[in-house]
Design an enzyme around this catalytic site. Structure first.
Site, PDB file in Angstrom:
ATOM      1  N   GLU A 292       0.830  -1.212   0.000  1.00  0.00           N
ATOM      2  CA  GLU A 292       0.000   0.000   0.000  1.00  0.00           C
ATOM      3  C   GLU A 292       0.866   1.263   0.000  1.00  0.00           C
ATOM      4  O   GLU A 292       2.028   1.249   0.423  1.00  0.00           O
ATOM      5  CB  GLU A 292      -0.931   0.010   1.206  1.00  0.00           C
ATOM      6  CG  GLU A 292      -0.215   0.066   2.535  1.00  0.00           C
ATOM      7  CD  GLU A 292      -1.133   0.465   3.678  1.00  0.00           C
ATOM      8  OE1 GLU A 292      -1.651   1.589   3.624  1.00  0.00           O
ATOM      9  OE2 GLU A 292      -1.306  -0.341   4.604  1.00  0.00           O
TER      10      GLU A 292
ATOM     11  N   LYS B 136      -3.986  -2.706  14.677  1.00  0.00           N
ATOM     12  CA  LYS B 136      -3.324  -1.558  15.295  1.00  0.00           C
ATOM     13  C   LYS B 136      -3.748  -1.437  16.752  1.00  0.00           C
ATOM     14  O   LYS B 136      -4.944  -1.438  17.077  1.00  0.00           O
ATOM     15  CB  LYS B 136      -3.656  -0.265  14.546  1.00  0.00           C
ATOM     16  CG  LYS B 136      -3.027  -0.166  13.164  1.00  0.00           C
ATOM     17  CD  LYS B 136      -3.260   1.210  12.569  1.00  0.00           C
ATOM     18  CE  LYS B 136      -2.582   1.370  11.225  1.00  0.00           C
ATOM     19  NZ  LYS B 136      -3.340   0.734  10.124  1.00  0.00           N
TER      20      LYS B 136
END
Length: 305
Positions: A26, A160
């Site tokens: 990404e 995360k």
């Protein structure tokens, strides 16, 4: 729009047509997840790592009205230098293409673009998910819904740690996304080696992950992602006490500033970078390089089947 706005770089197209290993990467990570001066060097390190492990890197982003699968070094330089460049979730890609705006792709848009191009493995940093306080805000990353309908294997360092990890794991289960702990019985915790939550399944080699990918194809199951959570070694993680203190401060600061939606994650990560004196950046870079290496190993194993 006469020309096809989806462009696959020649090197990537050749590798795919030849059945060789390709790893999608990404661009939001290098444009929004790191300090501006770190983006380009880290982007090059990631691609070099993928190549060193026998696969072709395919960094994805939008430039000049085209969704490019396999940005060149010059194109990556341009995207990173355009700080701040637009952060493109899947809903934003067609708009950016139509309006000829440049942008960096998120986990969701990168996964969808990679799958469309025929790439089976995607390496990233940490996975997005349900935000803390989502019971009131309904704030949930678009990554989850896309992974629930996209056939791709995502190598990450878990969810995360700034997010609501238990809620995210529940959503992944509801979406039929398989979560594999790599060499671990617990799910990796991004900045932390261990999230404290058990992994539904454990795998211990790239060949085992490739076997899961192969079994999904043979069974003809509905499209959904496989998440491979690779933990950091304990001596490379962010010290737990420092992590908890900075996270609490960051959440309070975000609330006071009225930060919401897709701006939450970059805001919290920037707070970590600043308040840890750059230690979290070092940890993040380690995460990215390790995931890129494992992603390449898995792609090579999958190509060999």
């Amino acid at each position: 729009m006469a020309e096809n706005p989806l462009v696959v770089a020649d090197e990537v197209a050749d590798a795919l047509s030849g059945g060789r290993a390709v790893v999608a990467l990404e661009s939001t990570l290098i444009c929004h997840g790191l300090p501006p001066e770190q983006g380009l060097p880290v982007a090059r390190q990631i691609e070099q790592t993928v190549r060193a492990h026998g696969a072709v890197p395919a960094t994805i982003g939008v430039l000049d009205g085209r969704l490019v699968i396999g940005l060149s070094d010059e194109q990556i330089q341009r995207l990173v230098a355009a700080h701040p460049v637009a952060k493109l979730a899947l809903r934003d890609v067609a708009v950016a293409v139509a309006l000829r705006r440049d942008g960096a792709t998120t986990v969701a848009s990168t996964a969808a673009a990679a799958a469309e191009a025929g790439i089976g493995v995607f390496a990233t940093g940490g996975l997005g998910g349900v935000h803390r306080g989502a019971r009131d805000s309904w704030d949930e990353s678009a990554d989850l819904a896309v992974l629930g309908r996209t056939e791709i294997t995502v190598v990450c360092a878990g969810i995360k740690s700034i997010l609501a990890v238990p809620a995210t794991l529940e959503r992944l289960e509801s979406l039929s996304v398989a979560v594999l702990g790599y060499g671990s019985d617990t799910v990796a915790g991004f900045y932390q080696s261990d999230s404290g939550h058990p992994a539904p399944w454990r795998v211990d080699s790239p060949q085992e992950v490739a076997a899961v990918m192969h079994a999904r194809r043979l069974l003809g199951l509905p499209p959904a992602a496989v998440v491979v959570a690779l933990p950091l070694p304990e001596d490379e993680q962010l010290p737990p006490a420092l992590h908890e203190r900075v996270l609490a401060d960051a959440l309070r600061a975000a609330h006071r500033a009225g930060i919401g939606g897709k701006e939450v994650t970059p805001y919290l990560l920037e707070h970590f970078h600043r308040e840890t004196g750059g230690v979290s950046v070092t940890v993040n870079v380690s995460i990215i390089r390790r995931n890129a290496a494992l992603g390449a190993d898995i792609a090579v194993a999958a190509a060999a089947r």
